[in-house]
Design a protein around this motif. Structure first.
Motif, PDB file in Angstrom:
ATOM      1  N   PRO A 198       0.767  -1.330  -0.128  1.00 44.23           N
ATOM      2  CA  PRO A 198       0.072   0.173  -0.174  1.00 44.23           C
ATOM      3  C   PRO A 198       0.653   0.974  -0.053  1.00 44.23           C
ATOM      4  N   ALA A 199       2.249   1.145   0.222  1.00 41.19           N
ATOM      5  CA  ALA A 199       2.805   2.395   0.207  1.00 41.19           C
ATOM      6  C   ALA A 199       4.332   2.215  -0.505  1.00 41.19           C
ATOM      7  N   VAL A 200       4.828   3.301  -1.012  1.00 37.24           N
ATOM      8  CA  VAL A 200       6.217   3.458  -1.328  1.00 37.24           C
ATOM      9  C   VAL A 200       7.063   3.830  -0.480  1.00 37.24           C
ATOM     10  N   TYR A 201       8.120   3.136  -0.108  1.00 36.65           N
ATOM     11  CA  TYR A 201       9.229   3.670   0.888  1.00 36.65           C
ATOM     12  C   TYR A 201      10.479   3.914   0.049  1.00 36.65           C
ATOM     13  N   ALA A 202      11.386   4.837   0.621  1.00 37.19           N
ATOM     14  CA  ALA A 202      12.666   4.912  -0.003  1.00 37.19           C
ATOM     15  C   ALA A 202      13.529   3.776   0.395  1.00 37.19           C
ATOM     16  N   ASP A 203      13.209   2.612  -0.384  1.00 31.23           N
ATOM     17  CA  ASP A 203      13.900   1.341  -0.294  1.00 31.23           C
ATOM     18  C   ASP A 203      14.397   0.801  -1.475  1.00 31.23           C
ATOM     19  N   SER A 204      14.977  -0.333  -1.636  1.00 29.02           N
ATOM     20  CA  SER A 204      15.436  -1.099  -2.758  1.00 29.02           C
ATOM     21  C   SER A 204      14.508  -1.301  -3.889  1.00 29.02           C
ATOM     22  N   ARG A 205      13.273  -1.216  -3.561  1.00 28.89           N
ATOM     23  CA  ARG A 205      11.968  -1.533  -4.351  1.00 28.89           C
ATOM     24  C   ARG A 205      12.139   0.125  -5.319  1.00 28.89           C
ATOM     25  N   LEU A 206      12.171   1.169  -4.505  1.00 26.25           N
ATOM     26  CA  LEU A 206      12.139   2.480  -5.215  1.00 26.25           C
ATOM     27  C   LEU A 206      13.465   2.778  -6.078  1.00 26.25           C
ATOM     28  N   VAL A 219      21.715   5.870  -9.231  1.00 33.67           N
ATOM     29  CA  VAL A 219      21.024   6.280  -8.240  1.00 33.67           C
ATOM     30  C   VAL A 219      21.420   5.587  -7.155  1.00 33.67           C
ATOM     31  N   GLY A 220      21.227   6.405  -5.822  1.00 36.98           N
ATOM     32  CA  GLY A 220      21.592   5.404  -4.561  1.00 36.98           C
ATOM     33  C   GLY A 220      20.506   5.920  -3.494  1.00 36.98           C
ATOM     34  N   ARG A 221      21.024   5.327  -2.270  1.00 38.84           N
ATOM     35  CA  ARG A 221      20.165   5.578  -0.930  1.00 38.84           C
ATOM     36  C   ARG A 221      20.871   5.135   0.230  1.00 38.84           C
ATOM     37  N   PHE A 222      20.509   5.987   1.187  1.00 38.74           N
ATOM     38  CA  PHE A 222      20.990   5.861   2.389  1.00 38.74           C
ATOM     39  C   PHE A 222      19.932   5.660   3.427  1.00 38.74           C
ATOM     40  N   GLU A 223      19.936   4.671   4.557  1.00 41.01           N
ATOM     41  CA  GLU A 223      18.985   4.759   5.510  1.00 41.01           C
ATOM     42  C   GLU A 223      19.496   4.601   6.833  1.00 41.01           C
ATOM     43  N   TYR A 224      18.924   5.246   7.757  1.00 40.96           N
ATOM     44  CA  TYR A 224      19.190   5.488   9.158  1.00 40.96           C
ATOM     45  C   TYR A 224      17.993   5.402  10.037  1.00 40.96           C
ATOM     46  N   ASP A 225      17.816   4.041  10.842  1.00 41.25           N
ATOM     47  CA  ASP A 225      16.693   3.965  11.426  1.00 41.25           C
ATOM     48  C   ASP A 225      16.922   3.441  12.993  1.00 41.25           C
ATOM     49  N   ASN A 226      16.946   4.525  13.840  1.00 41.25           N
ATOM     50  CA  ASN A 226      16.992   3.857  15.336  1.00 41.25           C
ATOM     51  C   ASN A 226      16.055   4.436  16.089  1.00 41.25           C
ATOM     52  N   ASP A 227      14.757   4.500  15.664  1.00 44.44           N
ATOM     53  CA  ASP A 227      13.751   4.943  16.721  1.00 44.44           C
ATOM     54  C   ASP A 227      12.802   3.659  16.678  1.00 44.44           C
ATOM     55  N   PRO A 228      12.873   2.882  17.947  1.00 42.70           N
ATOM     56  CA  PRO A 228      12.282   1.984  18.294  1.00 42.70           C
ATOM     57  C   PRO A 228      10.596   2.135  18.576  1.00 42.70           C
ATOM     58  N   PHE A 229      10.356   3.596  18.502  1.00 44.85           N
ATOM     59  CA  PHE A 229       8.890   3.644  19.252  1.00 44.85           C
ATOM     60  C   PHE A 229       8.030   4.373  17.864  1.00 44.85           C
ATOM     61  N   ALA A 230       8.586   4.260  16.842  1.00 37.82           N
ATOM     62  CA  ALA A 230       7.761   4.887  15.733  1.00 37.82           C
ATOM     63  C   ALA A 230       6.658   4.262  15.512  1.00 37.82           C
ATOM     64  N   ALA A 231       5.538   4.884  15.268  1.00 39.49           N
ATOM     65  CA  ALA A 231       4.217   4.476  15.069  1.00 39.49           C
ATOM     66  C   ALA A 231       4.059   3.633  13.819  1.00 39.49           C
ATOM     67  N   GLU A 232       4.741   4.063  12.782  1.00 42.74           N
ATOM     68  CA  GLU A 232       4.510   3.403  11.477  1.00 42.74           C
ATOM     69  C   GLU A 232       5.894   3.638  10.619  1.00 42.74           C
ATOM     70  N   GLY A 233       5.799   2.916   9.460  1.00 41.85           N
ATOM     71  CA  GLY A 233       7.084   3.043   8.599  1.00 41.85           C
ATOM     72  C   GLY A 233       6.965   4.302   7.887  1.00 41.85           C
ATOM     73  N   MET A 234       8.380   4.948   7.664  1.00 37.27           N
ATOM     74  CA  MET A 234       8.349   6.295   7.141  1.00 37.27           C
ATOM     75  C   MET A 234       8.006   6.105   5.652  1.00 37.27           C
ATOM     76  N   TRP A 235       6.930   6.041   5.234  1.00 40.00           N
ATOM     77  CA  TRP A 235       6.677   5.858   3.509  1.00 40.00           C
ATOM     78  C   TRP A 235       6.953   7.403   3.080  1.00 40.00           C
ATOM     79  N   LEU A 236       7.093   7.214   1.794  1.00 42.94           N
ATOM     80  CA  LEU A 236       7.225   8.451   0.987  1.00 42.94           C
ATOM     81  C   LEU A 236       5.993   8.525   0.035  1.00 42.94           C
ATOM     82  N   ALA A 237       5.191   7.838  -0.228  1.00 43.05           N
ATOM     83  CA  ALA A 237       3.936   8.108  -0.963  1.00 43.05           C
ATOM     84  C   ALA A 237       3.034   6.904  -1.022  1.00 43.05           C
ATOM     85  N   ARG A 238       1.516   7.208  -0.825  1.00 38.31           N
ATOM     86  CA  ARG A 238       0.857   5.944  -1.040  1.00 38.31           C
ATOM     87  C   ARG A 238       1.054   5.273  -2.452  1.00 38.31           C
TER      88      ARG A 238
END
Length: 689
Positions: A198-206, A219-238
């Motif tokens: 249901p969502a597009v993320y800044a991940d390998s699929r994108l 084209v490249g990407r970098f990801e830093y995720d160190n928030d264990p309390f996030a309510a949902e994934g950090m989506w870029l678009a539906r």
């Protein structure tokens, strides 16, 4: 993915005086901003004003960008939301370093203080308390240098408990060209990614989807995720393309969506449909709906809806099979799209599987209140019969209509389309080619589509060589043309061809030709009389236009090359682009140039279609590019209605609309009309066709 909170965005596009002008920068920034603020896609808040969500300019300073980012961060902090930041333009990395510096108007590559350290900007934004995370989109040269040092994030106020995703246009030692990342990203988010959920993320699929569209850049990407309390994934678009694959089945994404909705409302026990849905699967579902006893997990109110959708989709599957057989020798994407436009179905009806998508849309989504169930479908099949040009096809599709009790709707539509085709072939061409410096002393007129071997021609004197005299001469030409028409034919289409100096300051549809303006009762298309010139280069010019129009027909995107004021000012680069074929399709001016006549005279020999806004057009957040993209499939035929709407009271107070778009349009029909003029020898002013 939820709608529980607002999301915020900042898109920045900065030109730099010490670097080459980026001709498509503003177009790219506006297009990306549009998709990121689209509620159905990016879902970010659209902010206007001095520190709005879109910042584009040729005179931006580092402080302008910093203050705009501060405001965006403040908004994201207040709403505890994700912030999307896009930086478009020029960038550089200092010698022996990999840190990316974003360049603004006064930046130079030998001064880091004249630009902005991107990694530092992102580190500060992501470390702001209350900001739920940052997604950065970097479309500059050396873009990989934007990736910040994770140790700096970990040592910040939030002790690293945050999230950051960065998508970059090029490697640290690589240039980025043509705003490719921004345009590709806008396309991907607009079309969605199949199978991505249901969502597009800044991940390998994108990045995989972007790499398929962008050649010559890493084209490249970098990801830093160190928030264990996030309510949902950090989506870029539906993800608008999240429907499961239907390959091998007899139902498309639209039909499956309607069926799954009906089944889920009917039964609350999680009944799942098989993938793909075959005819056998439909048979089992049909049996299940007829024989299954209603129990506590079923809602009887939705039972009939499920039965109706199943029956409709079974009929759609049979219709697709029929059309694939009947139209086997002529069925193309162009034919289907032409039939879609003729029948009145919207562009959104074109699904990933074009034929099935159109058939299902007509049967499930285009049914009006109190209308026969299969009326829209009958119109679509009648349109297919019309554009196929085959009486045999019409006969075989009428049998389909008879089986559904829709013969009347089918025949009505076929009669309507035949009449519209005949009206479309019949048109009056009025040429003001004799206006060498100002208004003409006479106009030439040809009546085309009467069945005669050559168009009927006549010349009309203007009572006075001015705007009013020209309008009266056109009115006289209309009276002459009507007298030649057999009853009950009517003259609807009028082509007006004029030199550039008149096209730059005159709207032919607003000419008084009697009691009313020309465009009230006629569909006016504006042409350039230079393509009727018997000069030696006309044949080359028109042949190049024919080739360009054929290439446009196979283009999946809107083929407009947008030109801003900076590009028009760079005469050497513009001339090079014209001579090398860059502007051989559609040229759009994103503003109304002061010297419009000079610009048209420069562009018209190269581009078969030119678009620009009226001088009095009100500004629009989406810009002219977004407006043209929205209405492209209806052009140029949608312009006459848009001009008539512009004259109505409802237009007062509106921002830029389609009626504010001026167009000089040369299609293949017009180029064929011009063919006899190419390389003719003119013996004198009285020469006839």
């Amino acid at each position: 993915m939820t709608d529980r909170q607002r999301r915020h965005v900042l898109v920045v596009g900065a030109q730099c005086r010490s670097m080459a002008t980026l001709t498509r920068l503003e177009e790219a920034a506006r297009e990306l901003h549009t998709v990121l603020t689209d509620p159905a896609r990016g879902g970010c808040a659209h902010r206007t004003g001095e520190r709005g969500s879109l910042l584009v300019g040729a005179e931006l300073t580092p402080e302008d960008v910093r203050e705009a980012l501060r405001e965006a961060v403040r908004q994201a902090r207040a709403d505890n939301s994700v912030l999307v930041v896009a930086l478009l333009g020029h960038g550089f990395t200092p010698p022996q370093q990999s840190d990316l510096y974003y360049m603004v108007a006064g930046s130079t590559t030998d001064s880091g203080m004249s630009a902005l350290n991107v990694g530092q900007l992102l580190t500060e934004a992501v470390d702001e308390p209350g900001v739920d995370g940052v997604i950065a989109l970097i479309d500059t040269c050396h873009a990989t240098g934007a990736m910040p040092d994770a140790r700096r994030i970990a040592g910040g106020v939030k002790a690293g408990r945050t999230r950051l995703s960065v998508v970059t246009a090029a490697a640290a030692d690589q240039t980025a060209r043509g705003m490719r990342l921004s345009f590709a990203l806008a396309d991907v988010l607009r079309d969605g990614i199949a199978g991505a959920g249901p969502a597009v993320y800044a991940d390998s699929r994108l990045t995989d989807a972007l790499r398929e569209r962008i050649m010559g850049q890493a084209v490249g990407r970098f990801e830093y995720d160190n928030d264990p309390f996030a309510a949902e994934g950090m989506w870029l678009a539906r993800n608008v393309h999240s429907a499961p694959s239907t390959a091998g089945g007899v139902v498309g994404p639209l039909g499956r969506q309607d069926l799954e909705e009906a089944v889920s409302m009917w039964r609350g026990d999680g009944l799942r449909l098989p993938t793909p849905l075959t005819l056998a699967g439909f048979g089992e579902l049909d049996t299940f709906t007829r024989e299954r006893e209603v129990d506590g997990s079923a809602d009887p109110r939705w039972h009939d809806r499920v039965r109706h959708v199943v029956a409709t989709l079974l009929r759609c599957a049979g219709t697709v099979e029929l059309l694939n057989t009947v139209l086997a020798s002529v069925l193309t994407s162009d034919l289907l799209r032409e039939a879609r436009r003729l029948s009145g179905l919207p562009a959104e009806a074109e699904g990933t599987e074009l034929l099935r998508g159109l058939v299902e849309y007509a049967a499930l989504r285009a049914v009006g209140a109190d209308e026969p169930l299969w009326k829209a479908s009958a119109r679509f099949l009648a349109a297919l019969a019309q554009v196929s040009g085959s009486d045999d096809v019409a006969t075989r599709l009428r049998k389909w209509a008879r089986e559904l009790g829709a013969v009347t709707e089918f025949n009505d539509a076929l009669t309507e389309f035949t009449r519209r085709r005949q009206e479309g072939e019949l048109r009056l061409v009025v040429s003001l080619a004799g206006a060498l410096t100002d208004w003409p002393e006479e106009v030439d007129a040809w009546l085309v589509g009467t069945g005669e071997p050559l168009p009927v021609h006549r010349r009309f004197a203007c009572a006075s060589p001015d705007r009013a005299g020209t309008g009266k001469a056109i009115g006289t030409a209309l009276t002459w043309a009507r007298a030649l028409l057999p009853a009950p034919a009517t003259l609807v289409n009028v082509d007006v061809a004029a030199p550039a100096h008149l096209l730059a300051r005159w709207q032919p549809e607003e000419s008084k030709v009697g009691l009313r303006l020309l465009g009230v009762n006629h569909d006016v298309v504006v042409r350039w009389s230079g393509r009727m010139d018997p000069a030696d280069e006309s044949a080359e010019m028109n042949d190049a236009a024919r080739k360009a129009l054929r290439s446009m027909a196979a283009c999946a995107t809107v083929p407009v090359e947008w030109i801003g004021a900076a590009a028009l000012g760079d005469h050497e680069a513009l001339e090079l682009g014209l001579s090398t074929g860059r502007y051989d399709t559609v040229v759009g001016l994103d503003h109304h140039p002061d010297a419009l006549q000079d610009v048209l005279e420069q562009l018209l020999p190269y581009a078969p279609i030119i678009l620009w806004p009226r001088q009095d057009a009100r500004p629009s957040d989406d810009g002219l590019a977004g407006l043209v993209r929205q209405h492209w499939q209806s052009l140029p035929h949608g312009l006459p209605d848009a001009y008539r709407n512009r004259w109505s009271e409802q237009h007062a107070g509106c921002v830029t609309c389609l009626g504010d778009v001026r167009a000089i349009w040369h299609d293949e029909a017009w180029l064929e009309f011009c063919r006899p003029f190419e390389q003719r020898v003119v013996s004198g002013p009285e020469e006839e066709w």
